[in-house]
Motif scaffolding. Structure first.
Motif, PDB file in Angstrom:
ATOM      1  N   VAL A  88      34.461  45.223  40.253  1.00 17.26           N
ATOM      2  CA  VAL A  88      35.623  45.016  39.574  1.00 17.26           C
ATOM      3  C   VAL A  88      35.546  44.365  38.440  1.00 17.26           C
ATOM      4  O   VAL A  88      34.707  43.294  38.128  1.00 17.26           O
ATOM      5  CB  VAL A  88      36.923  44.473  40.545  1.00 17.26           C
ATOM      6  CG1 VAL A  88      37.192  45.466  41.633  1.00 17.26           C
ATOM      7  CG2 VAL A  88      36.584  43.281  40.845  1.00 17.26           C
ATOM      8  N   ILE A  89      36.095  44.901  37.287  1.00 13.30           N
ATOM      9  CA  ILE A  89      36.195  44.069  35.761  1.00 13.30           C
ATOM     10  C   ILE A  89      37.302  43.510  35.742  1.00 13.30           C
ATOM     11  O   ILE A  89      38.350  43.523  36.185  1.00 13.30           O
ATOM     12  CB  ILE A  89      36.220  45.514  34.831  1.00 13.30           C
ATOM     13  CG1 ILE A  89      35.167  46.539  34.669  1.00 13.30           C
ATOM     14  CG2 ILE A  89      36.537  44.667  33.415  1.00 13.30           C
ATOM     15  CD1 ILE A  89      34.046  45.833  34.229  1.00 13.30           C
ATOM     16  N   ILE A 115      32.020  41.310  35.461  1.00  8.41           N
ATOM     17  CA  ILE A 115      31.925  41.981  36.745  1.00  8.41           C
ATOM     18  C   ILE A 115      32.019  41.210  37.944  1.00  8.41           C
ATOM     19  O   ILE A 115      31.054  40.209  37.875  1.00  8.41           O
ATOM     20  CB  ILE A 115      30.554  42.864  36.652  1.00  8.41           C
ATOM     21  CG1 ILE A 115      30.391  43.809  35.483  1.00  8.41           C
ATOM     22  CG2 ILE A 115      30.441  43.632  37.956  1.00  8.41           C
ATOM     23  CD1 ILE A 115      29.005  44.621  35.275  1.00  8.41           C
ATOM     24  N   TYR A 177      40.448  50.529  41.451  1.00 10.73           N
ATOM     25  CA  TYR A 177      39.195  50.650  40.856  1.00 10.73           C
ATOM     26  C   TYR A 177      38.939  51.496  39.349  1.00 10.73           C
ATOM     27  O   TYR A 177      38.165  51.989  38.944  1.00 10.73           O
ATOM     28  CB  TYR A 177      37.977  51.169  41.783  1.00 10.73           C
ATOM     29  CG  TYR A 177      38.094  50.278  43.023  1.00 10.73           C
ATOM     30  CD1 TYR A 177      37.344  48.941  43.015  1.00 10.73           C
ATOM     31  CD2 TYR A 177      38.274  51.105  43.927  1.00 10.73           C
ATOM     32  CE1 TYR A 177      37.243  48.384  44.300  1.00 10.73           C
ATOM     33  CE2 TYR A 177      38.422  50.065  45.133  1.00 10.73           C
ATOM     34  CZ  TYR A 177      37.885  48.870  45.189  1.00 10.73           C
ATOM     35  OH  TYR A 177      37.698  48.207  46.412  1.00 10.73           O
ATOM     36  N   SER A 180      37.359  49.881  36.872  1.00  3.82           N
ATOM     37  CA  SER A 180      35.894  49.495  37.079  1.00  3.82           C
ATOM     38  C   SER A 180      35.226  51.029  36.738  1.00  3.82           C
ATOM     39  O   SER A 180      33.876  50.824  36.636  1.00  3.82           O
ATOM     40  CB  SER A 180      35.805  49.206  38.703  1.00  3.82           C
ATOM     41  OG  SER A 180      36.427  48.133  38.737  1.00  3.82           O
ATOM     42  N   GLN A 206      43.628  46.311  35.345  1.00  5.23           N
ATOM     43  CA  GLN A 206      42.860  46.885  36.400  1.00  5.23           C
ATOM     44  C   GLN A 206      43.022  48.284  36.816  1.00  5.23           C
ATOM     45  O   GLN A 206      42.156  48.867  37.371  1.00  5.23           O
ATOM     46  CB  GLN A 206      42.843  45.914  37.793  1.00  5.23           C
ATOM     47  CG  GLN A 206      44.067  46.114  38.473  1.00  5.23           C
ATOM     48  CD  GLN A 206      43.822  45.550  39.989  1.00  5.23           C
ATOM     49  OE1 GLN A 206      42.820  44.953  40.208  1.00  5.23           O
ATOM     50  NE2 GLN A 206      44.685  45.820  40.898  1.00  5.23           N
TER      51      GLN A 206
END
Length: 263
Positions: A88-89, A115, A177, A180, A206
């Motif tokens: 996940v960012i 990350i 995600y 991501s 996100q």
């Protein structure tokens, strides 16, 4: 909707199970704690979301909080969890430790983003702590390889919008995600092949990845305004700075006054 009214509504929605609440008047945040685990909510962001989406916004955040607190109490068997790990960012300012001092598994990404690794538990996910790898045969490389492979198996669809000769693609599957997917290199290369101008990405929060096909200066200005709006409304904001994608590399850029900055 006032801060006090939203605070009271959230406390009503989330009451029970021995949960306690702590309101920080200076930061305008509400901390929800259960069994030693906590989640902190930004009330202004929730109000902004409510003004745009109505009661479904409150229902959604309440659901995520309940599921998140439940997931945080589950012990991770990292070897058994590899089929369910994902990257996940988050912003580089995102906490590197839990409230009780446990260091989260984390790697560098860009000057604006980092990350983290999580275990998907269905309706939510739990951040992996470094200690979860201790006394096991699982290394960080194993987690990274599994996480990126799992991410690539998720469907990635986008919705296209065009403004002033520039195209914008929005990835918003709401599976937790979306941002991501900036780590899904085959997907980025596929997009690069169909983009005619400069490829610029944005991960304001996100639950969205914006891919822009910028062909003129107006395109940068539109992207800057768009990214800032998403950043302000997101429940888990990441960065308002777009990222130029060149030769597989990402570089943050600052856009101002209807023009791309000279490099």
């Amino acid at each position: 909707m006032t801060t006090q009214k939203m605070k009271e509504r959230l406390e009503t929605e989330l009451s029970g199970n021995g949960r306690t609440f702590g309101y920080d008047r200076e930061k305008d945040t509400l901390k929800v704690t259960e069994s030693g685990h906590s989640i902190t909510l930004s009330i202004p962001q929730i109000i902004a979301n409510w003004e745009e989406n109505g009661d479904v916004a409150v229902d959604k955040i309440s659901y995520y909080v309940r599921e998140g607190l439940l997931a945080s109490q589950q012990k991770i068997d990292i070897r058994a969890s590899l089929p369910n790990v994902y990257p996940v960012i988050r912003a580089t300012s995102f906490p590197r430790e839990t409230k009780d001092g446990k260091v989260l598994l984390r790697e560098e990404h860009t000057a604006e983003t980092a990350i983290f690794y999580v275990v998907d538990v269905g309706a939510s996910y739990r951040f992996i702590e470094e200690e979860s790898l201790q006394n096991t045969d699982v290394m960080l490389d194993d987690v990274r390889l599994a996480a990126f492979a799992n991410l690539r198996t998720r469907p990635t669809t986008s919705k296209k919008d065009s403004v002033s000769g520039n195209d914008y693609y929005f990835v918003r599957t709401n599976d937790g995600y979306d941002a991501s997917r900036i780590l899904n290199e085959p997907f980025l290369e596929e997009m690069r092949a169909q983009i005619e101008g400069e490829m610029v990405l944005a991960v304001p929060h996100q639950d969205v990845l914006i891919i822009a096909d910028i062909r003129n200066n107006t395109g940068y200005d539109v992207l800057a305004h768009m990214t800032m709006q998403f950043f302000a409304d997101g429940l888990a904001p990441i960065t308002s700075l777009p990222l130029v994608y060149n030769d597989g590399k990402l570089e943050p850029i600052f856009i101002m006054a209807k023009n791309r900055p000279k490099e």
